[in-house]
Design an enzyme around this catalytic site. Structure first.
Site, short mmCIF file in Angstrom:
data_model
loop_
_atom_site.label_atom_id
_atom_site.label_comp_id
_atom_site.label_asym_id
_atom_site.label_seq_id
_atom_site.Cartn_x
_atom_site.Cartn_y
_atom_site.Cartn_z
N LYS A 230 26.07 27.08 11.45
CA LYS A 230 25.13 28.16 10.99
C LYS A 230 24.01 27.55 10.02
CE LYS A 230 23.41 32.05 9.27
NZ LYS A 230 22.58 32.82 10.11
N CYS B 52 17.57 34.92 3.99
CA CYS B 52 18.32 33.86 4.91
C CYS B 52 17.85 32.37 4.69
CB CYS B 52 18.63 34.01 6.51
SG CYS B 52 19.59 35.71 6.70
N ASN C 5 19.81 27.42 10.93
CA ASN C 5 18.93 28.22 10.06
C ASN C 5 17.94 27.11 9.38
OD1 ASN C 5 19.45 30.60 10.45
ND2 ASN C 5 19.95 31.19 8.34
C1 UDX Z 1 17.04 34.16 10.41
C2 UDX Z 1 17.33 33.65 11.59
O1 UDX Z 1 16.47 33.62 12.51
C3 UDX Z 1 18.57 34.38 11.89
O2 UDX Z 1 19.14 33.62 13.13
C4 UDX Z 1 19.56 34.22 11.06
O3 UDX Z 1 21.01 34.71 11.20
C5 UDX Z 1 19.09 34.79 9.40
O4 UDX Z 1 17.85 34.31 9.28
P1 UDX Z 1 15.64 36.46 9.68
O5 UDX Z 1 15.49 35.61 8.20
O6 UDX Z 1 16.16 37.81 9.64
O7 UDX Z 1 16.53 35.54 10.54
O8 UDX Z 1 14.17 36.26 10.33
P2 UDX Z 1 13.26 35.51 11.25
O9 UDX Z 1 12.66 36.05 12.35
O10 UDX Z 1 14.12 34.06 11.46
O11 UDX Z 1 12.01 34.89 10.16
C6 UDX Z 1 12.45 34.20 9.13
C7 UDX Z 1 11.21 33.89 8.18
O12 UDX Z 1 10.29 32.82 9.04
C8 UDX Z 1 10.12 35.24 8.33
O13 UDX Z 1 9.66 35.31 7.09
C9 UDX Z 1 9.01 34.86 9.36
O14 UDX Z 1 7.75 35.53 8.81
C10 UDX Z 1 9.07 33.45 9.03
N1 UDX Z 1 8.76 32.86 10.33
C11 UDX Z 1 9.25 32.92 11.64
C12 UDX Z 1 7.42 32.00 10.38
O15 UDX Z 1 6.91 31.92 9.35
N2 UDX Z 1 7.01 31.64 11.66
C13 UDX Z 1 7.55 31.68 12.72
O16 UDX Z 1 7.25 31.07 14.01
C14 UDX Z 1 8.98 32.40 12.89
#
Ligand code: UDX
Length: 425
Positions: free
Chosen positions: A204, A260, A208
């Site tokens: 996990k 997260c 992440n």
């Molecule tokens: C994340 C993980 O994806 C998930 O598998 C885990 O269980 C929890 O944490 P989450 O935090 O809900 O999920 O959102 P995610 O879609 O992963 O985006 C996280 C952050 O990264 C957001 O602020 C998003 O804006 C940013 N992001 C994401 C980017 O800046 N660039 C990207 O290409 C993708």
């Protein structure tokens, strides 16, 4: 099976609803009575597409119920699923106090053999610690085994990921406990990886942290693209065509937020430092992410020649990402503070979240704006009525914090478009 879920945050609520939907009898527990009453009435306490109808259906079919009474929920449970929060502690470590409190409640309540499944994100070694803690405090002569079952749900896609995720990871030390988990999820068409508990916990964090590194990597490449005049979106497309890299999570922008990545990267970096095996790449990604917001703010400050006083700035988006109502570590808050500190007059619009400076519509938010700043790439903004917006603003100037808007089309309509990693030379 009868499952008790401790904690009704987005992981506990979505997982409990999923397990009911695939045929189990689920009781979700929370200490917050108001929250429990609201959920029992079929009204979700979080915004997650697809959750409400699943919640209502499973409550109506008596497969899902909510209570504050642990003893009632644990009675005859085959599995107790821990989905309580593990927030960031003062030095970045994971705060395990809710996990330890739940473990104590289990130990002093259960009267039958049970498997405790830890879904909360916890540092490797925590499952072993919880099993020891429970066994030391057991009131009744029963067997309690702990297994690790980390979640990989993305906010805004949690229901989709729960039913159609890439994998289920089970960490167990006893075969029968592991087999019970396989049975629990048998109705789901997802590959299951069986390993030991510490490896499951590590999967996990490692996953992440890697995603966060990938984001910070493309954000650093974006800064270089700005310096040399390359287009970071095309660079990401070209990189992503290599199956070993993949296009996902290569979207440059103002960096990651949410509950997260910031918490998990700090926790794993803290643990690694404690073990004298520092994760210097993760530490660097954390630092890059922290600087990314300031870089964006500096772009705006530079454009206005540090004369932001009384400039009207329209902020589009508050949530840390689209399709969620979560403001935790959202870049919007830091950007709004910085602009107001520089004397700007800020108006805000988010489709879901309200703020003291919220307008009632996109058009109201952008009226007479000297600049628009896109912070969250909500579809509403991408498909907004840009011809009307063009006529409503005072200046056709846009800072696109997520490179989400059609730059060339806006430029053809006379907009000055400033993205991240998109500067022309
Ligand atoms: C994340 C993980 O994806 C998930 O598998 C885990 O269980 C929890 O944490 P989450 O935090 O809900 O999920 O959102 P995610 O879609 O992963 O985006 C996280 C952050 O990264 C957001 O602020 C998003 O804006 C940013 N992001 C994401 C980017 O800046 N660039 C990207 O290409 C993708």
């Amino acid at each position: 099976m009868k499952v008790a879920v401790v904690g009704t945050g987005y992981v506990g609520l979505v997982t409990g609803t999923l397990l009911a939907e695939i045929g189990h009898h689920v009781t979700c527990i929370d200490l917050d009575e108001a929250k429990i009453n609201q959920l029992q009435s079929g009204v979700p306490t979080i915004y997650e597409p697809g959750l409400e109808e699943l919640l209502v259906t499973n409550i109506e079919q008596n497969k899902l119920n909510f209570t504050t009474n642990h003893a009632e929920a644990f009675q005859n449970a085959d599995i107790i699923l821990l989905a309580v929060g593990t927030p960031k502690g003062t030095n970045g470590e994971a705060d395990l106090s809710y996990i330890q409190a739940a473990a104590k409640t289990i130990a002093t309540t259960v009267k039958e053999d049970v498997v405790v499944m830890i879904k909360s994100t916890v540092p490797p070694g925590t499952n072993d610690q919880v099993e020891r803690l429970i066994r030391q405090q057991l009131v009744h002569n029963v067997t309690v085994d702990v297994v690790s079952n980390p979640e990989f749900l993305r906010e805004g896609h949690a229901v989709e990921d729960a039913f159609h995720g890439d994998r289920i990871v089970i960490g167990s030390e006893k075969t029968d406990a592991g087999e019970l988990m396989t049975k629990l999820y048998e109705k789901l068409d997802m590959p299951i990886l069986h390993t030991n508990r510490r490896s499951a916990e590590m999967i996990k964090y490692a996953a992440n942290a890697f995603l966060a590194v990938k984001i910070s990597y493309i954000n650093e490449i974006a800064s270089l693209c700005d310096a040399i005049g390359a287009d970071v979106s095309d660079v990401a497309d070209g990189m992503g065509m290599d199956h070993r890299i993949g296009r996902a999570f290569l979207n440059a922008g103002i960096g990651y937020g949410g509950s997260c990545f910031p918490k998990d990267t700090d926790a794993i970096a803290h643990l690694a430092k404690e073990q004298n095996t520092p994760l210097t790449i993760v530490e660097s990604a954390i630092d890059t992410n922290r600087k990314q917001r300031q870089k964006f703010i500096n772009k705006m400050d530079r454009y206005f020649g540090s004369q932001l006083t009384n400039k009207k700035i329209a902020i589009l988006g508050l949530a840390f990402k689209p399709n969620t109502d979560d403001l935790r570590e959202a870049p919007s808050l830091e950007i709004i503070d910085a602009l107001e500190t520089k004397g700007a007059i800020v108006s805000v619009y988010d489709p879901i979240i309200t703020h003291p400076k919220s307008a009632t519509s996109i058009i109201e938010c952008v009226t007479e704006a000297d600049a628009i700043v896109l912070v969250t790439e909500w579809q509403d903004f991408i498909t907004a009525d840009w011809p009307t917006i063009t006529k409503t603003v005072a200046e056709k100037l846009i800072f696109d914090g997520r490179n989400a808007l059609p730059a060339s089309r806006l430029q053809q309509e006379g907009w000055t478009y400033i993205g991240i990693g998109k500067e022309r030379k």
